[in-house]
Motif scaffolding. Structure first.
Motif, PDB file in Angstrom:
ATOM      1  N   UNK A  87     -25.951  66.145 -15.617  1.00 48.06           N
ATOM      2  CA  UNK A  87     -25.662  67.103 -14.721  1.00 48.06           C
ATOM      3  C   UNK A  87     -24.643  68.154 -15.017  1.00 48.06           C
ATOM      4  N   UNK A  88     -24.728  69.222 -14.739  1.00 46.12           N
ATOM      5  CA  UNK A  88     -23.703  70.259 -15.184  1.00 46.12           C
ATOM      6  C   UNK A  88     -22.419  69.964 -14.320  1.00 46.12           C
ATOM      7  N   UNK A  89     -21.242  70.501 -14.595  1.00 39.29           N
ATOM      8  CA  UNK A  89     -20.273  70.355 -14.183  1.00 39.29           C
ATOM      9  C   UNK A  89     -19.435  71.710 -13.646  1.00 39.29           C
ATOM     10  N   UNK A  90     -19.178  71.779 -12.551  1.00 38.98           N
ATOM     11  CA  UNK A  90     -18.574  73.214 -11.860  1.00 38.98           C
ATOM     12  C   UNK A  90     -17.003  73.256 -12.514  1.00 38.98           C
ATOM     13  N   UNK A  91     -16.792  74.341 -12.891  1.00 38.06           N
ATOM     14  CA  UNK A  91     -15.389  74.358 -13.451  1.00 38.06           C
ATOM     15  C   UNK A  91     -14.974  75.627 -13.040  1.00 38.06           C
ATOM     16  N   UNK A  92     -13.687  75.461 -12.274  1.00 36.08           N
ATOM     17  CA  UNK A  92     -12.907  76.609 -11.755  1.00 36.08           C
ATOM     18  C   UNK A  92     -11.475  76.523 -12.434  1.00 36.08           C
ATOM     19  N   UNK A  93     -10.429  77.622 -12.247  1.00 39.38           N
ATOM     20  CA  UNK A  93      -9.024  77.484 -12.723  1.00 39.38           C
ATOM     21  C   UNK A  93      -8.427  76.225 -12.131  1.00 39.38           C
ATOM     22  N   UNK A  94      -8.645  75.675 -10.892  1.00 38.52           N
ATOM     23  CA  UNK A  94      -7.968  74.717 -10.396  1.00 38.52           C
ATOM     24  C   UNK A  94      -8.227  72.963 -11.204  1.00 38.52           C
TER      25      UNK A  94
END
Length: 73
Positions: free
Chosen positions: A42-49
């Motif tokens: 599964x892909x991984x959601x990445x954001x600054x936090x």
């Protein structure tokens, strides 16, 4: 993303984990064990936090110090 620019988040692939999954399936196939016909990580959601944790998950190494410094600005 670390600098707080235009990219707010991404959906990242996980090439290391995909390679592990495929190598495991290949080894199981060699001993005639059942393997799935389709393998996906599964892909991984990445954001600054979550960037430091996501980077570690994706690349299996810590976030580089330069990027860590950019996050703290």
């Amino acid at each position: 993303m670390a600098k707080g620019g235009f990219i707010a988040g991404i959906s990242s692939q996980r090439p290391y984990d995909q390679g592990v999954a495929e190598a495991t399936a290949g080894a199981l196939a060699l001993i005639d064990a059942p393997v799935p016909t389709y393998i996906v990580v599964p892909p991984l959601a990445v954001d600054r936090q979550n960037l430091p944790e996501a980077y570690q998950t994706i690349y299996h190494i810590p976030l580089p110090e330069k990027m860590m410094a950019d996050l703290k600005k």
